[in-house]
Scaffold this motif. Structure first.
Motif, PDB file in Angstrom:
ATOM      1  N   VAL A 145       0.867  -1.177   0.000  1.00 26.11           N
ATOM      2  CA  VAL A 145       0.000   0.000   0.000  1.00 26.11           C
ATOM      3  C   VAL A 145       0.905   1.229   0.000  1.00 26.11           C
ATOM      4  O   VAL A 145       1.878   1.279   0.743  1.00 26.11           O
ATOM      5  N   TRP A 146       0.581   2.205  -0.848  1.00 25.27           N
ATOM      6  CA  TRP A 146       1.325   3.457  -0.890  1.00 25.27           C
ATOM      7  C   TRP A 146       0.463   4.547  -0.292  1.00 25.27           C
ATOM      8  O   TRP A 146      -0.675   4.742  -0.695  1.00 25.27           O
ATOM      9  N   LYS A 147       1.026   5.248   0.662  1.00 30.72           N
ATOM     10  CA  LYS A 147       0.372   6.451   1.195  1.00 30.72           C
ATOM     11  C   LYS A 147       1.009   7.615   0.462  1.00 30.72           C
ATOM     12  O   LYS A 147       2.204   7.879   0.609  1.00 30.72           O
ATOM     13  N   ASP A 148       0.231   8.295  -0.340  1.00 32.53           N
ATOM     14  CA  ASP A 148       0.730   9.409  -1.137  1.00 32.53           C
ATOM     15  C   ASP A 148       0.210  10.704  -0.529  1.00 32.53           C
ATOM     16  O   ASP A 148      -0.982  10.998  -0.597  1.00 32.53           O
ATOM     17  N   TYR A 149       1.097  11.445   0.081  1.00 28.10           N
ATOM     18  CA  TYR A 149       0.721  12.715   0.706  1.00 28.10           C
ATOM     19  C   TYR A 149       1.119  13.860  -0.212  1.00 28.10           C
ATOM     20  O   TYR A 149       2.259  13.951  -0.647  1.00 28.10           O
ATOM     21  N   ASP A 150       0.176  14.713  -0.502  1.00 24.05           N
ATOM     22  CA  ASP A 150       0.436  15.890  -1.321  1.00 24.05           C
ATOM     23  C   ASP A 150       0.452  17.114  -0.397  1.00 24.05           C
ATOM     24  O   ASP A 150      -0.601  17.559   0.071  1.00 24.05           O
ATOM     25  N   PRO A 151       1.640  17.671  -0.122  1.00 23.24           N
ATOM     26  CA  PRO A 151       1.709  18.788   0.828  1.00 23.24           C
ATOM     27  C   PRO A 151       1.063  20.082   0.319  1.00 23.24           C
ATOM     28  O   PRO A 151       0.627  20.905   1.110  1.00 23.24           O
ATOM     29  N   PHE A 152       0.962  20.228  -0.999  1.00 25.32           N
ATOM     30  CA  PHE A 152       0.374  21.455  -1.548  1.00 25.32           C
ATOM     31  C   PHE A 152      -1.139  21.472  -1.382  1.00 25.32           C
ATOM     32  O   PHE A 152      -1.729  22.511  -1.128  1.00 25.32           O
ATOM     33  N   GLU A 153      -1.765  20.314  -1.533  1.00 26.19           N
ATOM     34  CA  GLU A 153      -3.213  20.230  -1.368  1.00 26.19           C
ATOM     35  C   GLU A 153      -3.605  19.797   0.040  1.00 26.19           C
ATOM     36  O   GLU A 153      -4.771  19.871   0.409  1.00 26.19           O
ATOM     37  N   GLY A 154      -2.630  19.302   0.813  1.00 22.40           N
ATOM     38  CA  GLY A 154      -2.926  18.806   2.162  1.00 22.40           C
ATOM     39  C   GLY A 154      -3.789  17.561   2.130  1.00 22.40           C
ATOM     40  O   GLY A 154      -4.618  17.343   3.002  1.00 22.40           O
ATOM     41  N   GLU A 155      -3.598  16.733   1.111  1.00 29.03           N
ATOM     42  CA  GLU A 155      -4.459  15.579   0.878  1.00 29.03           C
ATOM     43  C   GLU A 155      -3.635  14.291   0.903  1.00 29.03           C
ATOM     44  O   GLU A 155      -2.520  14.254   0.396  1.00 29.03           O
ATOM     45  N   THR A 156      -4.208  13.249   1.480  1.00 33.57           N
ATOM     46  CA  THR A 156      -3.561  11.944   1.531  1.00 33.57           C
ATOM     47  C   THR A 156      -4.396  10.948   0.740  1.00 33.57           C
ATOM     48  O   THR A 156      -5.606  10.847   0.942  1.00 33.57           O
ATOM     49  N   ARG A 157      -3.744  10.205  -0.141  1.00 30.95           N
ATOM     50  CA  ARG A 157      -4.412   9.156  -0.921  1.00 30.95           C
ATOM     51  C   ARG A 157      -3.667   7.845  -0.708  1.00 30.95           C
ATOM     52  O   ARG A 157      -2.455   7.830  -0.532  1.00 30.95           O
ATOM     53  N   TYR A 158      -4.401   6.742  -0.761  1.00 32.14           N
ATOM     54  CA  TYR A 158      -3.815   5.415  -0.610  1.00 32.14           C
ATOM     55  C   TYR A 158      -4.020   4.628  -1.899  1.00 32.14           C
ATOM     56  O   TYR A 158      -5.101   4.658  -2.490  1.00 32.14           O
ATOM     57  N   TYR A 159      -2.978   3.917  -2.308  1.00 29.33           N
ATOM     58  CA  TYR A 159      -3.023   3.078  -3.498  1.00 29.33           C
ATOM     59  C   TYR A 159      -2.568   1.678  -3.122  1.00 29.33           C
ATOM     60  O   TYR A 159      -1.685   1.507  -2.279  1.00 29.33           O
ATOM     61  N   LEU A 160      -3.161   0.664  -3.758  1.00 28.90           N
ATOM     62  CA  LEU A 160      -2.782  -0.716  -3.511  1.00 28.90           C
ATOM     63  C   LEU A 160      -2.189  -1.342  -4.753  1.00 28.90           C
ATOM     64  O   LEU A 160      -2.573  -0.999  -5.869  1.00 28.90           O
ATOM     65  N   GLY A 161      -1.280  -2.283  -4.549  1.00 31.85           N
ATOM     66  CA  GLY A 161      -0.670  -3.019  -5.643  1.00 31.85           C
ATOM     67  C   GLY A 161       0.013  -4.258  -5.099  1.00 31.85           C
ATOM     68  O   GLY A 161      -0.088  -4.563  -3.912  1.00 31.85           O
ATOM     69  N   PHE A 162       0.695  -4.965  -5.960  1.00 37.42           N
ATOM     70  CA  PHE A 162       1.396  -6.171  -5.535  1.00 37.42           C
ATOM     71  C   PHE A 162       2.883  -5.880  -5.421  1.00 37.42           C
ATOM     72  O   PHE A 162       3.380  -4.893  -5.939  1.00 37.42           O
ATOM     73  N   TRP A 163       3.614  -6.732  -4.732  1.00 39.63           N
ATOM     74  CA  TRP A 163       5.010  -6.483  -4.385  1.00 39.63           C
ATOM     75  C   TRP A 163       5.873  -6.064  -5.564  1.00 39.63           C
ATOM     76  O   TRP A 163       6.620  -5.117  -5.484  1.00 39.63           O
ATOM     77  N   PHE A 164       5.813  -6.795  -6.650  1.00 40.18           N
ATOM     78  CA  PHE A 164       6.752  -6.595  -7.742  1.00 40.18           C
ATOM     79  C   PHE A 164       6.193  -5.752  -8.875  1.00 40.18           C
ATOM     80  O   PHE A 164       6.787  -5.665  -9.933  1.00 40.18           O
ATOM     81  N   VAL A 165       5.067  -5.116  -8.655  1.00 40.16           N
ATOM     82  CA  VAL A 165       4.452  -4.275  -9.678  1.00 40.16           C
ATOM     83  C   VAL A 165       4.817  -2.825  -9.371  1.00 40.16           C
ATOM     84  O   VAL A 165       4.739  -2.385  -8.221  1.00 40.16           O
ATOM     85  N   PRO A 166       5.229  -2.049 -10.362  1.00 39.42           N
ATOM     86  CA  PRO A 166       5.595  -0.650 -10.092  1.00 39.42           C
ATOM     87  C   PRO A 166       4.388   0.182  -9.662  1.00 39.42           C
ATOM     88  O   PRO A 166       3.234  -0.207  -9.842  1.00 39.42           O
ATOM     89  N   LYS A 167       4.667   1.336  -9.114  1.00 37.47           N
ATOM     90  CA  LYS A 167       3.597   2.196  -8.570  1.00 37.47           C
ATOM     91  C   LYS A 167       2.634   2.694  -9.635  1.00 37.47           C
ATOM     92  O   LYS A 167       1.516   3.071  -9.304  1.00 37.47           O
ATOM     93  N   SER A 168       3.027   2.708 -10.871  1.00 40.36           N
ATOM     94  CA  SER A 168       2.131   3.209 -11.917  1.00 40.36           C
ATOM     95  C   SER A 168       0.936   2.276 -12.133  1.00 40.36           C
ATOM     96  O   SER A 168      -0.099   2.703 -12.597  1.00 40.36           O
ATOM     97  N   PHE A 169       1.068   0.998 -11.783  1.00 40.49           N
ATOM     98  CA  PHE A 169      -0.042   0.047 -11.859  1.00 40.49           C
ATOM     99  C   PHE A 169      -0.573  -0.159 -10.463  1.00 40.49           C
ATOM    100  O   PHE A 169       0.027  -0.844  -9.657  1.00 40.49           O
ATOM    101  N   ASN A 170      -1.714   0.438 -10.161  1.00 34.50           N
ATOM    102  CA  ASN A 170      -2.303   0.248  -8.830  1.00 34.50           C
ATOM    103  C   ASN A 170      -3.741  -0.199  -8.977  1.00 34.50           C
ATOM    104  O   ASN A 170      -4.353  -0.070 -10.017  1.00 34.50           O
ATOM    105  N   ILE A 171      -4.286  -0.674  -7.885  1.00 37.92           N
ATOM    106  CA  ILE A 171      -5.650  -1.221  -7.887  1.00 37.92           C
ATOM    107  C   ILE A 171      -6.613  -0.176  -7.373  1.00 37.92           C
ATOM    108  O   ILE A 171      -6.362   0.524  -6.469  1.00 37.92           O
TER     109      ILE A 171
END
Length: 106
Positions: free
Chosen positions: A80-106
């Motif tokens: 799971v990636w926690k993506d925090y955007d400091p400019f918008e003050g927003e946090t988003r979560y993305y899911l994927g598998f171990w060996f898949v790059p971040k550009s492919f998320n569920i």
């Protein structure tokens, strides 16, 4: 002649010992199915928490913390990636598998 037969008999016995018995195959299959089932349940819980509720995952361990507040969590066969955007003050979560790059998320 006897030594040749003895060698053949030993080779046959080695081949038989290498093969898995049906009982051992069944036990191995059950163990694999249980591990995959548990992983699926954990993945589903974290998927609903991340996508529907925008909450951090329960069954993952934080592995990498970045300077901007983003974090990578690793679970059983998924991440799971926690993506925090400091400019918008927003946090988003993305899911994927171990060996898949971040550009492919569920």
């Amino acid at each position: 002649m006897k030594s040749k037969q003895l060698k053949l008999a030993r080779n046959e016995e080695r081949k038989r010992n290498r093969a898995m018995s049906p009982k051992r195959r069944r036990i191995t299959a059950i163990i694999c199915a249980v591990i995959l089932g548990i992983s699926a349940v954990l993945f589903t819980v974290d998927l609903f928490r991340a996508k529907k509720s925008n909450l951090p995952p329960l069954f993952c361990y934080p592995v990498i913390e970045y300077g901007n507040g983003s974090t990578d969590y690793y679970g059983l066969f998924y991440k799971v990636w926690k993506d925090y955007d400091p400019f918008e003050g927003e946090t988003r979560y993305y899911l994927g598998f171990w060996f898949v790059p971040k550009s492919f998320n569920i």
